[in-house]
Design an enzyme around this catalytic site. Structure first.
Site, PDB file in Angstrom:
ATOM      1  N   LYS A  16      81.573  45.220  48.852  1.00 53.44           N
ATOM      2  CA  LYS A  16      81.348  43.787  49.083  1.00 53.44           C
ATOM      3  C   LYS A  16      79.893  43.440  48.795  1.00 53.44           C
ATOM      4  CE  LYS A  16      82.185  40.350  52.765  1.00 53.44           C
ATOM      5  NZ  LYS A  16      82.649  40.189  54.176  1.00 53.44           N
ATOM      6  N   SER A  46      86.204  37.070  55.151  1.00 49.87           N
ATOM      7  CA  SER A  46      85.379  36.801  53.990  1.00 49.87           C
ATOM      8  C   SER A  46      85.375  37.917  52.938  1.00 49.87           C
ATOM      9  CB  SER A  46      83.929  36.571  54.447  1.00 49.87           C
ATOM     10  OG  SER A  46      83.411  37.734  55.093  1.00 49.87           O
ATOM     11  N   SER A  89      86.846  39.662  59.205  1.00 47.46           N
ATOM     12  CA  SER A  89      86.667  39.480  57.765  1.00 47.46           C
ATOM     13  C   SER A  89      87.185  40.607  56.897  1.00 47.46           C
ATOM     14  CB  SER A  89      85.177  39.255  57.455  1.00 47.46           C
ATOM     15  OG  SER A  89      84.770  37.985  57.895  1.00 47.46           O
TER      16      SER A  89
END
Length: 527
Positions: A76, A171, A195
Site C-alpha cells: 500500500k 482504504s 481498512s
C-alpha cells in the site's frame, strides 16, 4: 501458477517448474492487462525484475532465502519504500521518494520477495471505498467476474456505462484489488478502523489485522498512531500466516512493538472445534445489516454449532458509542499527524513568494483534498483548550469502556467472536458516492473500528457469494496476542465453506468489448 498458494509457488520455484523472472513477468503482464482497475499508483517494474534475477541466482545456487523468495508482493502506498515514490494517494506527497524502507517492507525484501509496486488507496487512508485518492478510484475485480456479469446483464449486451463498477472497499482497496486480480500473491495494507478487512470482504480475500504491537509501524505514514497496524491481504489463511511469520516481532525503531521474542507462526489444521466457544455480539445485529449478510452470519454460527462448538450470544454494551468515539479520537490524531505537512521539508509546496503563514495555508489547501482538510478541522476543534475535556478526554474514557467490553467477554470463556465485516456486499460506485466520506466511513466501519480501539486481532474471511455473485465476508475477532489461535479457527472455517476463486481468466482476452466505455487510468512505472 498465478492462482496457486504461496507455499505451492515456492515449491514450484525450488523444483524449477518456473523461475522467479518468469513469474515476475507474468504478474507484470497481468498488472498491465488489468490497469483499468487502478489498483497500482506506481509499478516498480525494473526493481521487481532486478529482484527476480537475484532470486533466480539464489535458487540456482541452492541458497533460497525462504518461502517468500521470488514471490511477487505489493505494498500500500502509505508505507515508505526506499527509492520508490510514496504518495499516500495525495498531491501533498506526489513525487516524494523516501530514503528508507518501512520495517515490514524491509522484512519482505530480506526474505527475497519481489516488490511489484505501490497500491492505490483513499488519500492518507481516510475512507472506506478507495474512491477519494488523488489518483482516481479503485475498481473491484469482481465487477468483471463471470458470476457478476451473468447476474447483471444478458450475455448479448456486453457494453456497460463507464461508472457501472463496484467499489473495492477501503482504504486498502488497491492492495485488495491487486491480490484479487492475481497480480501478486500477497499485499500489505494498513488497518486503522477496518481498512484491511473491509476491502478483503468486498474482494473475496482473507484480510488480517494483527494485534496492536505485534507488527512494526515504523515507516507506515501514520493516520492514527494509537490504532494503526499493518494489515495482510492474501487469498488463503495459510498465506496470511506465512507473511505474518515474516513480519511479526520486536522492532527497536518502534517502541510499541512486543518486547518478547515471537514464536514462529504455524496454523495447524483444526479437526475438532467442540472445545471452542464462539460469541455472537447481539449489538452487531443492526437494522442496516443486509438480509443476505444476516442470513450468512446465522448460517456460520450454525456451522460451528453443528460441528460441536458452543455458540452463545454475548454483549458488548458500549458498541453504540464506538463510532462517535472513534471519530473524535481519529480526527484528533489526524490533526496532529497532518501538521508535519507544511511545505517546508518535503512534499508539496505552493508559491513561496508570500509570508510563511500564507505559504502554510496555501500549501495545505492545494495538497490535501476536502476529506483530509475536513478531518483536520474537526480534530483541531476537539483539541481546542475549551473542548479538550469534553471531547478528547471523554472519548478516551469511552475507548477504555469499549476495550473492557471485549476483555469481559473473553474472560467469560469465549474464544472467538463471530460478526459481519460489512453491512452488505460491495456496492456500485455511483451508489457509494451518494453519501459523503464521513457518513460512508461511519457506516462501513460499524463492525470493524472497535477492534482497533481495543488493539485486538481480527480477520475477515470470504464466506459465500451473494445472489448477485459477489463476495460476502465475515469477521473473526480474537483475544489480544492470540493471533495464531484466531487464524487456526479461520482456517477451519475456510475449509468448511470452500469459497470459490474469482474467475477473471479468459475475460482479459476481450477487454476491448467489456471495457469499451471504461476510462483506463494511467499507471506510472518506476524506471
Amino acid at each position: 501458477m498465478l492462482g496457486r498458494t504461496l507455499r505451492e509457488v515456492s515449491v514450484a520455484l525450488k523444483q524449477g517448474q518456473i523461475t522467479p523472472t518468469e513469474l515476475c513477468r507474468k504478474c507484470l503482464s497481468l498488472i498491465q492487462k488489468t490497469k483499468f482497475l487502478n489498483a497500482y499508483i506506481t509499478v516498480s517494474e525494473e526493481v521487481a525484475l532486478k529482484q527476480a534475477e537475484e532470486s533466480e541466482k539464489r535458487y540456482k545456487q541452492g541458497q533460497s532465502l525462504g518461502i517468500l523468495d521470488g514471490i511477487p508482493v505489493a505494498v500500500k502506498d502509505n508505507f515508505s519504500t526506499s527509492g520508490i515514490q510514496t504518495t499516500c494517494a495525495s498531491n501533498m506527497l506526489k513525487g516524494y521518494i523516501p530514503p528508507f524502507n518501512a520495517t515490514v517492507v524491509q522484512k519482505l525484501l530480506d526474505q527475497g520477495a519481489l516488490l511489484m509496486g505501490k497500491t492505490n488507496l483513499d488519500e492518507f487512508a481516510m475512507g472506506s471505498g478507495s474512491t477519494d485518492g488523488a489518483f482516481g478510484p479503485v475498481k473491484n475485480p469482481w465487477s468483471y467476474s463471470k458470476q457478476y456479469q451473468e447476474q447483471r446483464r444478458p450475455q448479448s449486451n456486453r457494453k456497460r456505462e463507464g461508472t457501472d463498477w463496484l467499489i473495492a472497499g477501503g482504504s486498502s482497496g488497491g492492495s485488495a484489488a491487486a491480490v484479487s486480480a492475481f497480480t501478486c500473491f500477497a499485499a500489505l495494507g494498513s488497518d486503522t478502523g477496518g481498512s484491511t478487512r473491509n476491502p478483503a470482504a468486498h474482494c473475496g480475500l482473507v484480510g488480517f489485522k494483527p494485534s496492536y504491537g505485534l507488527v512494526s509501524r515504523h515507516g507506515l505514514i501514520p493516520l492514527v498512531n494509537s490504532m494503526d497496524v499493518p494489515g495482510i491481504l492474501t487469498r488463503c489463511v495459510d498465506d496470511t500466516a506465512i507473511v505474518l511469520g515474516v513480519l511479526a516481532g520486536h522492532d527497536p525503531k518502534d517502541s510499541t512493538t512486543v518486547q518478547d521474542p515471537v514464536k514462529p507462526f504455524t496454523v495447524p489444521s483444526l479437526s475438532d472445534v467442540s472445545k471452542l466457544c464462539i460469541g455472537i455480539p447481539k449489538e452487531y445485529l443492526v437494522p442496516e445489516l443486509s438480509s443476505e449478510v444476516r442470513s450468512l452470519w446465522s448460517k456460520a454460527a450454525d456451522l460451528f454449532e453443528s460441528a460441536g462448538a458452543k455458540v452463545i450470544e454475548v454483549s458488548l454494551p458500549h458498541t453504540s458509542y464506538s463510532i462517535v468515539c472513534y471519530h473524535v479520537l481519529c480526527t484528533a490524531e489526524v490533526a496532529s499527524n497532518m501538521a508535519r505537512f507544511d511545505g517546508l521539508e518535503y512534499g508539496h509546496r505552493c508559491d513561496v513568494n508570500m509570508s510563511t503563514e500564507a505559504m502554510y495555508a496555501a500549501t495545505r489547501r492545494e495538497g490535501f483534498n476536502d476529506v483530509v482538510r475536513g478531518r483536520i478541522l474537526s480534530g483541531n476543534f476537539f483539541l481546542l483548550k475549551e473542548n479538550y475535556e469534553n471531547y478528547f478526554i471523554k472519548a478516551q474514557k469511552v475507548r477504555r469502556l469499549i476495550a473492557n467490553d471485549f476483555v469481559n467477554v473473553f474472560n467469560s470463556g469465549v474464544d472467538i467472536l463471530l460478526t459481519p465485516t460489512t453491512l452488505s456486499e460491495a456496492v456500485p460506485f455511483l451508489e457509494f458516492i451518494k453519501e459523503d466520506n464521513r457518513t460512508r466511513s461511519a457506516q462501513d466501519d460499524i463492525f470493524t473500528q472497535a477492534v482497533n480501539m481495543a488493539g485486538l486481532p481480527a480477520v475477515s474471511m470470504p464466506a459465500a457469494l451473494s445472489t448477485q455473485g459477489l463476495p460476502i465476508g465475515l469477521q473473526f475477532i480474537g483475544h489480544a496476542f492470540c493471533d495464531q489461535k484466531l487464524l487456526t479457527v479461520a482456517k477451519w472455517f475456510e475449509k468448511q465453506v470452500q469459497f470459490p476463486v474469482l474467475q477473471l481468466q479468459g475475460l482479459m482476452d476481450d477487454c476491448s468489448s467489456v471495457f469499451e466505455n471504461e476510462t483506463l487510468p494511467s499507471v506510472s512505472v518506476k524506471q
